[in-house]
Design an enzyme around this catalytic site. Structure first.
Site, PDB file in Angstrom:
ATOM      1  N   VAL A   1      26.252 -32.834 -75.191  1.00  9.01           N
ATOM      2  CA  VAL A   1      27.310 -32.212 -75.994  1.00  9.01           C
ATOM      3  C   VAL A   1      26.735 -30.968 -76.658  1.00  9.01           C
ATOM      4  O   VAL A   1      25.686 -31.016 -77.295  1.00  9.01           O
ATOM      5  CB  VAL A   1      27.844 -33.190 -77.072  1.00  9.01           C
ATOM      6  N   ASP A   2      27.416 -29.854 -76.478  1.00  7.34           N
ATOM      7  CA  ASP A   2      27.066 -28.620 -77.184  1.00  7.34           C
ATOM      8  C   ASP A   2      27.896 -28.545 -78.459  1.00  7.34           C
ATOM      9  O   ASP A   2      29.128 -28.665 -78.409  1.00  7.34           O
ATOM     10  CB  ASP A   2      27.372 -27.397 -76.312  1.00  7.34           C
TER      11      ASP A   2
ATOM     12  N   LEU B   1      26.214 -32.112 -65.275  1.00  2.00           N
ATOM     13  CA  LEU B   1      27.651 -32.308 -65.439  1.00  2.00           C
ATOM     14  C   LEU B   1      28.425 -31.081 -64.967  1.00  2.00           C
ATOM     15  O   LEU B   1      29.449 -31.214 -64.280  1.00  2.00           O
ATOM     16  CB  LEU B   1      27.980 -32.600 -66.901  1.00  2.00           C
TER      17      LEU B   1
ATOM     18  N   GLU C   1      16.655 -30.637 -65.951  1.00  6.06           N
ATOM     19  CA  GLU C   1      16.940 -31.061 -67.322  1.00  6.06           C
ATOM     20  C   GLU C   1      16.773 -32.558 -67.547  1.00  6.06           C
ATOM     21  O   GLU C   1      17.125 -33.069 -68.597  1.00  6.06           O
ATOM     22  CB  GLU C   1      18.342 -30.599 -67.731  1.00  6.06           C
TER      23      GLU C   1
ATOM     24  N   ASN D   1      17.303 -18.361 -60.088  1.00  7.42           N
ATOM     25  CA  ASN D   1      17.701 -17.010 -60.459  1.00  7.42           C
ATOM     26  C   ASN D   1      16.472 -16.117 -60.329  1.00  7.42           C
ATOM     27  O   ASN D   1      15.391 -16.570 -59.933  1.00  7.42           O
ATOM     28  CB  ASN D   1      18.332 -16.957 -61.856  1.00  7.42           C
TER      29      ASN D   1
ATOM     30  N   GLY E   1      22.869 -12.626 -60.601  1.00  8.37           N
ATOM     31  CA  GLY E   1      23.854 -12.266 -61.619  1.00  8.37           C
ATOM     32  C   GLY E   1      24.981 -11.438 -61.028  1.00  8.37           C
ATOM     33  O   GLY E   1      25.558 -11.781 -59.992  1.00  8.37           O
TER      34      GLY E   1
ATOM     35  N   ASP F   1      25.705 -22.644 -62.318  1.00  5.60           N
ATOM     36  CA  ASP F   1      26.187 -23.991 -62.010  1.00  5.60           C
ATOM     37  C   ASP F   1      27.442 -23.935 -61.147  1.00  5.60           C
ATOM     38  O   ASP F   1      27.614 -24.747 -60.230  1.00  5.60           O
ATOM     39  CB  ASP F   1      26.493 -24.749 -63.308  1.00  5.60           C
TER      40      ASP F   1
ATOM     41  N   GLY G   1      32.588 -19.965 -72.389  1.00  9.14           N
ATOM     42  CA  GLY G   1      32.244 -21.373 -72.337  1.00  9.14           C
ATOM     43  C   GLY G   1      31.621 -21.764 -71.016  1.00  9.14           C
ATOM     44  O   GLY G   1      31.587 -20.988 -70.057  1.00  9.14           O
TER      45      GLY G   1
ATOM     46  N   SER H   1      34.988 -22.734 -68.268  1.00  4.45           N
ATOM     47  CA  SER H   1      35.066 -21.545 -67.412  1.00  4.45           C
ATOM     48  C   SER H   1      35.078 -21.875 -65.926  1.00  4.45           C
ATOM     49  O   SER H   1      35.342 -21.001 -65.103  1.00  4.45           O
ATOM     50  CB  SER H   1      33.876 -20.627 -67.702  1.00  4.45           C
TER      51      SER H   1
END
Length: 315
Positions: A13-14, A43, A140, A184, A224, A255, A290, A294
């Site tokens: 959770v952010d 996620l 992660e 990246n 990018g 992601d 977000g 997004s």
């Protein structure tokens, strides 16, 4: 089971807070705004597969607390199943508190249940007979946990997609078990042992990685707003440009690319065509604020238009 992609990874959770200035030592400061969002690279990637119409199994860990309940609801809403979600009573749900001021930004991270997801948990989840032949992992969660999943998919002859972020959590064994690598530009430089500020030959670096890690069949370096460098083993790398968008927040663009690529492969598209889809979906994600909010849905994309645009840009 009728899953087409398995994602083993992080969920958190952010809780971002925006402040007018940095506080003084010992000061209580009233925030200007705050929020609460589901996130984590694992996620995000699983949700991107689901939003395009795929059927992912997301394997991740939460705690038995209010944040865990929030994340379970998110997983159910997004994927219509929480079969791979593991509740660990002895741990807090992972969360992060990004603090944003006009002159500064930092993140307070509580690793929580993400670092309690073990190899045993994953073995139990993958012991069933799945039809999925694509696995997605990131950096992660504990490397030992990811490696168990990677070895499982390799035994099935499937595709193992490794997103090497954050790089400090990626080890040699993970790289040796990857079929597809999606760094990246900064992560790519770290993989070949160079500073991200070094002026290096991208194609030469790709050759180095292919020679070093023999299971690798595909490297896609995300650039990018400049798209992706696509390189299959034994073939000349090809640059896939990104569509021009008004970039607002690149947080989940990588992601989105990964999830869209995996979904497109399950639809029978070639790896190159799937990368074209991924570049387009990633750009769309960057054009909205977000992370999870997004991520584009199937209705947001037009496959024929994507391929036609890419054809025109290459002529």
């Amino acid at each position: 089971m009728a899953y087409d992609v398995i994602v083993v990874g992080s969920i958190l959770v952010d809780i971002p807070v925006w402040v007018a200035r940095d506080p003084m030592p010992g000061e209580t400061l009233v925030v200007q705004d705050s929020g609460m969002f589901a996130g984590g690279k694992g996620l995000n990637q699983a949700c991107q597969v689901a939003r395009l119409g795929g059927h992912p199994l997301f394997v991740g860990a939460i705690g038995n607390d209010i944040l865990g309940k929030f994340l379970r609801k998110t997983v159910l809403d997004e994927m219509n199943n929480d079969n791979g979600l593991i509740e660990i009573d002895s741990s807090k749900t992972s969360y992060a508190v990004p603090v944003i001021s006009p002159d500064n930004q930092y993140i307070l991270h509580v690793s929580g249940a993400n670092h309690m997801l073990t190899a045993s948990h994953v073995r139990n989840q993958l012991s069933m007979d799945f039809s999925a032949r694509i696995l997605m992992v990131q950096g992660e969660i504990l490397p030992s946990t990811s490696i168990v999943a990677m070895e499982y998919m390799n035994k099935l002859g499937g595709i193992v997609v490794l997103d090497p972020a954050p790089m400090e959590a990626i080890n040699v064994e993970m790289l040796q078990n990857a079929t597809v690598l999606t760094p990246n530009l900064v992560e790519f430089a770290q993989l070949i042992g160079l500073s991200p500020l070094t002026d290096f030959d991208l194609c030469k670096g790709i050759e180095i990685l292919f020679s070093k890690y023999t299971k690798l069949k595909l490297i896609m370096v995300t650039l990018g707003e400049n798209g992706v460098m696509f390189a299959e083993r034994g073939q000349k790398p090809v640059h896939i440009p990104a569509p021009k968008v008004n970039a607002v927040d690149p947080t989940a663009a990588g992601d989105a690319f990964n999830g869209a690529w995996a979904w497109a492969v399950t639809q029978g598209l070639s790896w190159f065509q799937s990368a074209q889809v991924g570049v387009h979906v990633g750009a769309l994600a960057a054009s909205h604020k977000g992370a999870l909010p997004s991520l584009p849905r199937y209705a947001d994309i037009n496959l024929e238009a994507i391929f036609e645009t890419q054809k025109d840009s290459n002529e």
